[in-house]
Design a protein around this motif. Structure first.
Motif, PDB file in Angstrom:
ATOM      1  N   ASN A  27      34.642 106.812  14.663  1.00 49.79           N
ATOM      2  CA  ASN A  27      34.444 107.245  16.063  1.00 49.79           C
ATOM      3  C   ASN A  27      35.680 106.343  16.927  1.00 49.79           C
ATOM      4  O   ASN A  27      36.261 107.078  17.394  1.00 49.79           O
ATOM      5  CB  ASN A  27      33.096 106.880  16.659  1.00 49.79           C
ATOM      6  CG  ASN A  27      32.021 108.006  16.461  1.00 49.79           C
ATOM      7  OD1 ASN A  27      32.415 109.114  16.062  1.00 49.79           O
ATOM      8  ND2 ASN A  27      30.905 107.780  17.192  1.00 49.79           N
ATOM      9  N   SER A  42      23.976 105.185  12.957  1.00 55.20           N
ATOM     10  CA  SER A  42      23.976 105.878  11.715  1.00 55.20           C
ATOM     11  C   SER A  42      23.586 105.292  10.638  1.00 55.20           C
ATOM     12  O   SER A  42      23.494 105.913   9.525  1.00 55.20           O
ATOM     13  CB  SER A  42      25.654 106.166  11.566  1.00 55.20           C
ATOM     14  OG  SER A  42      26.133 105.115  11.702  1.00 55.20           O
ATOM     15  N   ALA A  76      21.888 113.275  18.313  1.00 54.89           N
ATOM     16  CA  ALA A  76      22.128 113.734  19.749  1.00 54.89           C
ATOM     17  C   ALA A  76      23.748 113.684  20.099  1.00 54.89           C
ATOM     18  O   ALA A  76      24.357 112.641  19.382  1.00 54.89           O
ATOM     19  CB  ALA A  76      21.375 112.793  20.818  1.00 54.89           C
ATOM     20  N   SER A 122      27.514 101.980  20.312  1.00 50.44           N
ATOM     21  CA  SER A 122      26.387 102.260  21.270  1.00 50.44           C
ATOM     22  C   SER A 122      26.227 101.378  22.532  1.00 50.44           C
ATOM     23  O   SER A 122      26.041 101.780  23.627  1.00 50.44           O
ATOM     24  CB  SER A 122      25.077 102.145  20.626  1.00 50.44           C
ATOM     25  OG  SER A 122      25.014 103.197  19.535  1.00 50.44           O
ATOM     26  N   GLU A 131      28.825 102.298  25.074  1.00 51.75           N
ATOM     27  CA  GLU A 131      28.451 103.631  25.471  1.00 51.75           C
ATOM     28  C   GLU A 131      27.419 103.286  26.576  1.00 51.75           C
ATOM     29  O   GLU A 131      27.559 104.105  27.746  1.00 51.75           O
ATOM     30  CB  GLU A 131      28.025 104.589  24.564  1.00 51.75           C
ATOM     31  CG  GLU A 131      29.270 105.069  23.648  1.00 51.75           C
ATOM     32  CD  GLU A 131      28.900 105.565  22.218  1.00 51.75           C
ATOM     33  OE1 GLU A 131      27.719 105.854  22.142  1.00 51.75           O
ATOM     34  OE2 GLU A 131      29.913 105.680  21.267  1.00 51.75           O
TER      35      GLU A 131
HETATM   36  N1  UDP Z   1      25.641 108.674  17.479  1.00 51.40           N
HETATM   37  C1  UDP Z   1      25.674 109.873  18.030  1.00 51.40           C
HETATM   38  N2  UDP Z   1      24.364 110.446  18.052  1.00 51.40           N
HETATM   39  C2  UDP Z   1      23.190 109.981  17.934  1.00 51.40           C
HETATM   40  C3  UDP Z   1      23.326 108.407  17.562  1.00 51.40           C
HETATM   41  C4  UDP Z   1      24.519 107.981  17.261  1.00 51.40           C
HETATM   42  O1  UDP Z   1      26.714 110.622  18.471  1.00 51.40           O
HETATM   43  O2  UDP Z   1      22.144 110.557  17.879  1.00 51.40           O
HETATM   44  C5  UDP Z   1      26.958 107.925  17.784  1.00 51.40           C
HETATM   45  C6  UDP Z   1      27.088 106.959  18.887  1.00 51.40           C
HETATM   46  O3  UDP Z   1      27.412 107.529  20.032  1.00 51.40           O
HETATM   47  C7  UDP Z   1      28.005 105.856  18.319  1.00 51.40           C
HETATM   48  C8  UDP Z   1      27.801 105.848  16.876  1.00 51.40           C
HETATM   49  O4  UDP Z   1      27.211 107.301  16.545  1.00 51.40           O
HETATM   50  O5  UDP Z   1      29.302 106.343  18.918  1.00 51.40           O
HETATM   51  C9  UDP Z   1      27.187 104.816  16.358  1.00 51.40           C
HETATM   52  O6  UDP Z   1      28.005 103.692  16.446  1.00 51.40           O
HETATM   53  P1  UDP Z   1      27.297 102.143  16.470  1.00 51.40           P
HETATM   54  O7  UDP Z   1      28.622 101.559  16.309  1.00 51.40           O
HETATM   55  O8  UDP Z   1      26.540 102.333  17.656  1.00 51.40           O
HETATM   56  O9  UDP Z   1      26.526 101.982  15.401  1.00 51.40           O
HETATM   57  P2  UDP Z   1      26.302 102.184  13.788  1.00 51.40           P
HETATM   58  O10 UDP Z   1      25.957 103.679  13.310  1.00 51.40           O
HETATM   59  O11 UDP Z   1      27.664 101.874  13.220  1.00 51.40           O
HETATM   60  O12 UDP Z   1      25.268 101.171  13.075  1.00 51.40           O
END
Ligand code: UDP
Length: 483
Positions: free
Chosen positions: A24, A299, A363, A385, A388
């Motif tokens: 991302n 994720s 989502a 997250s 965001e």
């Molecule tokens: N994300 C999303 N939909 C969801 C859950 C997470 O699009 O239902 C995206 C969120 O916007 C973020 C990424 O997945 O950009 C997760 O990255 P993060 O660094 O927060 O955590 P990781 O997944 O690497 O532990």
């Protein structure tokens, strides 16, 4: 350098760690550089690329930029092997052993090594954990920039690790996790043992992950520069410390907001590797302002069945509306199809969920957090997250899992004061109380702080802001990088 070469456009190879979060942030960076007429080769693993393509909402993305192309390499893992958080060390090993030789060959045939090729690479941007990138950049003769997509405050604890070991702070001498650590420049009086990345809790200094971190620590100073998804006002004491490790730092975040600002009216593209369930957006439309708690553990994080039910009871008992992302595989030992069959779960949970809940498997998170109905984010404190949520002025309840998340949640609770840190506990009563605090009792206090922080974040990517200036400097520096 020949005259002909100096007229060629700069060409950057971007290689993210093949996981949702790093992909991302690196894609956002790639887009920002594309908008500045820099040619981008984005290197994905086949697994990530296939998943991106399967999410049909990404099709626009692939067509958007003429100066953008994807290349793929295998990740070296067996076909059925899960690409989950606990597999990260295996994945790194297989990339280093099996993928790097393929990459070397690929770079050779695509002309990266040949000064007369049409579009030679002029720079590599790699994930900070890819220590092999130092040698590859040296072989090609181009500068390497590391982009650590975790938080700088998290990375700083990694960089303090050798000293913590030398001082005998690690392994911890006893089980008291509330002890403040004695060495943490820029973080004095903030970080306790429990706020260090969870894998620092090991009793074994030879632990595989600690060794990976120590290796990363040695390689980071060898890069030409470090890119961070943060902004000066958020982490200034940490960024000042980082300058002692690498004098060339670009703090250009929050990247997703930075990209939105640059694209102005154009919509941004999703880089999701799961299919987004957009039905939650119309559900949110029908909810009152700031009435919904959004719940997601990102994720990679996984919870136990017991934790899953504690969170569920906490949500239902709080009386708040909730939107919950239940990613398949995120609860160990539970087939997530099961909880949709309301007759198989306790009546009070079924009723509370029917009345006030909405459950999706993935989502459109940025959109969700931007929605006026969302009043709070119960998060695992992943760095994307966190940013965001911060940009949208949404207070957080933090339940960190691993990597930088324990540090991030501490900063949210103690330093930025835009939420509560729930680390190391998962109890329905505590969850209910924290939700009531953030959504009702201390709502104004949290919202005020969160909105102030959101304003600073937005200012940083606006013209003249610190991230805006740093991105400009990064672009100019890349444009000056010639073989
Ligand atoms: N994300 C999303 N939909 C969801 C859950 C997470 O699009 O239902 C995206 C969120 O916007 C973020 C990424 O997945 O950009 C997760 O990255 P993060 O660094 O927060 O955590 P990781 O997944 O690497 O532990």
């Amino acid at each position: 350098m020949s005259n002909q070469r100096s007229s060629l456009s700069p060409h950057v190879l971007i290689f993210p760690l093949p996981l949702q979060g790093p992909v991302n942030s690196m894609l956002k960076l790639a887009e920002l550089l594309c908008l500045q007429n820099i040619q981008i080769t984005f290197l994905n693993t086949e697994n990530i690329q296939e998943r991106l393509q399967n999410c049909t909402n990404n099709q626009n993305y692939f067509k958007k930029y003429k100066n953008f192309r994807f290349e793929t390499v295998p990740d070296g893992l067996e076909e059925g092997n899960p690409r989950t958080g606990d597999q990260i060390p295996n994945m790194l090993e297989s990339i280093e052993v099996k993928v790097v030789p393929i990459l070397r060959e690929m770079l050779g045939t695509c002309g990266a090594y040949e000064p007369d090729s049409e579009s030679p690479l002029t720079c590599i941007i790699a994930d900070g954990i890819f220590t092999f990138a130092v040698d590859i950049a040296k072989e090609i003769g181009v500068p390497l920039l590391y982009f650590d997509t975790i938080s700088p405050c998290g990375l700083w604890t990694y960089l303090c690790l050798p000293k913590l070991i030398e001082l005998g702070e690690l392994p911890f001498k006893d089980d008291n996790l509330d002890e403040f650590i004695s060495y943490a420049p820029g973080m004095e009086g903030i970080i306790r043992r429990r706020d260090l990345p969870s894998f620092f809790r090991t009793k074994d200094i030879n632990d595989r992950i600690l060794q990976l971190v120590l290796k990363e620590d040695k390689h980071i100073p060898l890069a030409h520069g470090l890119i961070f998804n943060t902004f000066q006002q958020l982490e200034s004491p940490i960024l000042s410390q980082m300058l002692n490790i690498c004098p060339n730092i670009y703090a250009i975040g929050p990247l997703h907001t930075h990209l939105k600002t640059k694209l102005a009216a154009e919509t941004t593209s999703s880089s999701s590797i799961w299919k987004e369930d957009k039905s939650c957006m119309s559900w949110l439309d029908s909810q009152p302002t700031k009435s919904v708690i959004y719940v997601s553990i990102g994720s990679l994080a996984v919870m136990t069945k017991e934790q899953f039910f504690e969170i569920w009871y906490g949500l239902v008992n709080s009386g708040s509306k909730f939107l919950w992302v239940r990613r398949p595989g995120s609860v160990s030992g539970l087939d997530l199809e099961f909880e949709f069959e309301f007759d198989k779960i306790p009546l009070e949970l079924a009723q509370g969920t029917k009345e006030r809940g909405k459950i999706v498997s993935w989502a459109p998170q940025e959109e969700v957090l931007a929605h006026s109905a969302v009043g709070c984010f119960l998060t695992h404190s992943g760095w994307n997250s966190t940013l965001e949520s911060l940009v949208e002025g949404k207070p957080m309840i933090c339940w960190p899992y691993f990597v930088d998340q324990q540090v991030n949640s501490r900063y949210v609770g103690e330093v930025w004061k835009i939420g509560l840190d729930m680390k190391d506990t998962c109890d329905r009563e505590i969850i209910e109380k924290m939700i009531r605090d953030v959504m009702e009792l201390k709502k104004d206090e949290f919202l005020k702080r969160a909105e102030e922080m959101a304003k600073l974040a937005k200012e940083s990517v606006s013209e003249g802001g610190s991230s805006f200036v740093d991105l400009d400097r990064l672009v100019q520096d890349i444009k000056l990088m010639k073989l």
